[in-house]
Design a protein around this motif. Structure first.
Motif, PDB file in Angstrom:
ATOM      1  N   UNK A 143       0.833  -1.207   0.000  1.00  0.00           N
ATOM      2  CA  UNK A 143       0.000   0.000   0.000  1.00  0.00           C
ATOM      3  C   UNK A 143       0.874   1.266   0.000  1.00  0.00           C
ATOM      4  N   UNK A 144       1.920   1.234   0.789  1.00  0.00           N
ATOM      5  CA  UNK A 144       2.852   2.374   0.808  1.00  0.00           C
ATOM      6  C   UNK A 144       3.488   2.594  -0.562  1.00  0.00           C
ATOM      7  N   UNK A 145       3.923   1.474  -1.163  1.00  0.00           N
ATOM      8  CA  UNK A 145       4.548   1.576  -2.486  1.00  0.00           C
ATOM      9  C   UNK A 145       3.562   2.099  -3.532  1.00  0.00           C
ATOM     10  N   UNK A 146       2.326   1.737  -3.377  1.00  0.00           N
ATOM     11  CA  UNK A 146       1.314   2.241  -4.311  1.00  0.00           C
ATOM     12  C   UNK A 146       1.161   3.753  -4.181  1.00  0.00           C
ATOM     13  N   UNK A 147       1.213   4.262  -2.948  1.00  0.00           N
ATOM     14  CA  UNK A 147       1.119   5.701  -2.735  1.00  0.00           C
ATOM     15  C   UNK A 147       2.321   6.424  -3.323  1.00  0.00           C
ATOM     16  N   UNK A 148       3.468   5.719  -3.354  1.00  0.00           N
ATOM     17  CA  UNK A 148       4.673   6.315  -3.939  1.00  0.00           C
ATOM     18  C   UNK A 148       4.714   6.148  -5.459  1.00  0.00           C
ATOM     19  N   UNK A 149       3.730   5.458  -6.021  1.00  0.00           N
ATOM     20  CA  UNK A 149       3.731   5.245  -7.464  1.00  0.00           C
ATOM     21  C   UNK A 149       4.656   4.121  -7.910  1.00  0.00           C
ATOM     22  N   UNK A 150       5.063   3.267  -6.976  1.00  0.00           N
ATOM     23  CA  UNK A 150       5.983   2.179  -7.329  1.00  0.00           C
ATOM     24  C   UNK A 150       5.253   0.921  -7.772  1.00  0.00           C
ATOM     25  N   UNK A 151       4.014   0.797  -7.359  1.00  0.00           N
ATOM     26  CA  UNK A 151       3.224  -0.390  -7.711  1.00  0.00           C
ATOM     27  C   UNK A 151       1.864   0.068  -8.212  1.00  0.00           C
ATOM     28  N   UNK A 152       1.418  -0.583  -9.277  1.00  0.00           N
ATOM     29  CA  UNK A 152       0.134  -0.267  -9.891  1.00  0.00           C
ATOM     30  C   UNK A 152      -1.001  -0.329  -8.864  1.00  0.00           C
ATOM     31  N   UNK A 156      -5.158  -5.149  -5.335  1.00  0.00           N
ATOM     32  CA  UNK A 156      -5.599  -5.172  -3.945  1.00  0.00           C
ATOM     33  C   UNK A 156      -4.403  -5.627  -3.109  1.00  0.00           C
ATOM     34  N   UNK A 157      -3.948  -4.798  -2.192  1.00  0.00           N
ATOM     35  CA  UNK A 157      -2.717  -5.126  -1.454  1.00  0.00           C
ATOM     36  C   UNK A 157      -2.726  -6.523  -0.838  1.00  0.00           C
ATOM     37  N   UNK A 158      -3.823  -6.889  -0.200  1.00  0.00           N
ATOM     38  CA  UNK A 158      -3.879  -8.209   0.433  1.00  0.00           C
ATOM     39  C   UNK A 158      -3.759  -9.333  -0.601  1.00  0.00           C
ATOM     40  N   UNK A 159      -4.365  -9.129  -1.758  1.00  0.00           N
ATOM     41  CA  UNK A 159      -4.303 -10.155  -2.796  1.00  0.00           C
ATOM     42  C   UNK A 159      -2.892 -10.282  -3.356  1.00  0.00           C
ATOM     43  N   UNK A 160      -2.278  -9.146  -3.628  1.00  0.00           N
ATOM     44  CA  UNK A 160      -0.920  -9.194  -4.162  1.00  0.00           C
ATOM     45  C   UNK A 160       0.038  -9.790  -3.138  1.00  0.00           C
ATOM     46  N   UNK A 161      -0.207  -9.492  -1.872  1.00  0.00           N
ATOM     47  CA  UNK A 161       0.632 -10.069  -0.819  1.00  0.00           C
ATOM     48  C   UNK A 161       0.520 -11.588  -0.819  1.00  0.00           C
ATOM     49  N   UNK A 162      -0.694 -12.098  -0.872  1.00  0.00           N
ATOM     50  CA  UNK A 162      -0.880 -13.545  -0.919  1.00  0.00           C
ATOM     51  C   UNK A 162      -0.187 -14.137  -2.134  1.00  0.00           C
ATOM     52  N   UNK A 163      -0.315 -13.448  -3.255  1.00  0.00           N
ATOM     53  CA  UNK A 163       0.262 -13.979  -4.488  1.00  0.00           C
ATOM     54  C   UNK A 163       1.782 -14.027  -4.407  1.00  0.00           C
ATOM     55  N   UNK A 164       2.373 -12.974  -3.876  1.00  0.00           N
ATOM     56  CA  UNK A 164       3.839 -12.933  -3.813  1.00  0.00           C
ATOM     57  C   UNK A 164       4.385 -13.943  -2.812  1.00  0.00           C
ATOM     58  N   UNK A 165       3.696 -14.097  -1.697  1.00  0.00           N
ATOM     59  CA  UNK A 165       4.111 -15.120  -0.728  1.00  0.00           C
ATOM     60  C   UNK A 165       4.002 -16.508  -1.363  1.00  0.00           C
TER      61      UNK A 165
END
Lengths: 215, 215
Positions: A143-152, A156-165
DNA sequence: GTCTATAAATCGATAGAC
DNA sequence: GTCTATCGATTTATAGAC
């Protein structure tokens, strides 16, 4: 290490460290049920009751191993990223590079996590809490990276987190097999698309995209 | 199923099937080392030597379980996709939907694959061959989809195959935990980006992209 | 802190009757 | 095809000496 010297008396913490190291190796190779206390004791160079003097039971031993390794990891990552809070990509790349240097530890967690699916496994609750915690921490960073424009921001942060793990876990498994896959390379390439896409979107603004389609 | 009736004589193949089913459950729950032949025998309603009459050893039993379930899977997928050869996305989505209906089987493979990292594990070679085979088959399908414009040609088929297998394995692990992740939903969303991107790239031709950044 | 000795249970596998 | 009986090895854990 350490040739067997019968009855040699060692300081409490030092012996405990020896045991934790040997136990981590044994549990990584043969899992919880496949490892006997005698296995571990032999590796340390101590009798089996001598081992139980430091850890009251086999269950206590594996829990101590897992918690000690988690704490060690946390210390390492804190040290690498002392001041700044790193981006998700940097964080995961550093973690993966570190893991690539210690296959035994990766195997310990791969095997223990799978085994722990059994509700009767001593680390059952440990791993359920661990995965919840990891996903939460990762989602917050995303979520922080999204605010910085680093991640599209479509993710959904929780979904991407699950996917990356999931991706990391699965790559670790295949990396531990033969022939091994290029764990860090594949992770890096996947992560590069997360940031490249957001970079394009943020840099060029909305309305016209780059030439690169997607991943 | 089947209440214990001592000494009841059953046809060879029927009893074997009972044993394979019970063994799959037991091995899924407690792994190879954590499961005793007596555990399995009790589930079937047979004595432990009675079980060994059908499978000569514990090692032979788990190998039979794994091979039987693989063959069953192959039959199912052949049946679903009788005539046409499906796209990678369709193929994986169907497989995931099927898996979502049988957590015990997913857990069996999750646990056994991790355990099998030990070179002394009875299924060590089985899983090394299995992962090589799965990646090969998947990479070949990816290449075909790329020729059809369904998947972005920037991907190296072998790399994407490894990544997708890793993702599925990792999602399965988290799906088996509590709280469970939305295994099929997350997989589907990841796969949708593979085809959507290629669709955009193929449909709009090269030179200018769509508005959607990436995944 | 470490040992020997041992309890008490369970393991995989075999022998042989029915 | 299934059983009882059993062997021999191994398991976790405890008791108690040093």
């Amino acid at each position: 290490m350490a040739e067997r010297i019968e009855g040699l008396r060692l300081p409490r913490t030092q012996r405990r460290q020896q045991i934790l190291t040997a136990a981590a190796q044994a549990f990584a190779e043969t899992g919880f049920h496949g490892t006997s206390l005698a296995d571990v004791a032999t590796r340390v160079g101590v009798s089996q009751p001598g081992l139980l003097h430091h850890f009251p039971s086999k269950q206590a031993l594996i829990l101590a191993v897992l918690e000690e390794r988690d704490a060690e990891d946390a210390r390492y990552l804190d040290e690498v990223f002392q001041q700044a809070d790193p981006s998700v990509v940097d964080w995961l790349v550093v973690l993966c590079a570190k893991n690539a240097q210690r296959p035994e530890l990766v195997q310990l967690y791969t095997v223990a996590a799978a085994e722990s699916l059994d509700p009767a496994h001593p680390a059952h609750e440990f791993f359920q809490r661990r995965y919840q915690r990891i996903r939460q921490v990762l989602a917050a960073r995303i979520e922080l990276d999204q605010q910085k424009g680093l991640i599209d921001p479509v993710h959904v942060p929780e979904d991407l987190a699950s996917e990356l793990v999931a991706l990391m876990d699965g790559l670790q498994l295949q990396w531990l097999m033969r022939p091994p896959v290029d764990m860090c390379g594949l992770l890096r390439r996947r992560l590069a698309r997360l940031s490249a896409a957001a970079g394009v979107a943020a840099g060029v603004a909305a309305g016209h995209g780059g030439d690169r389609s997607d991943d």
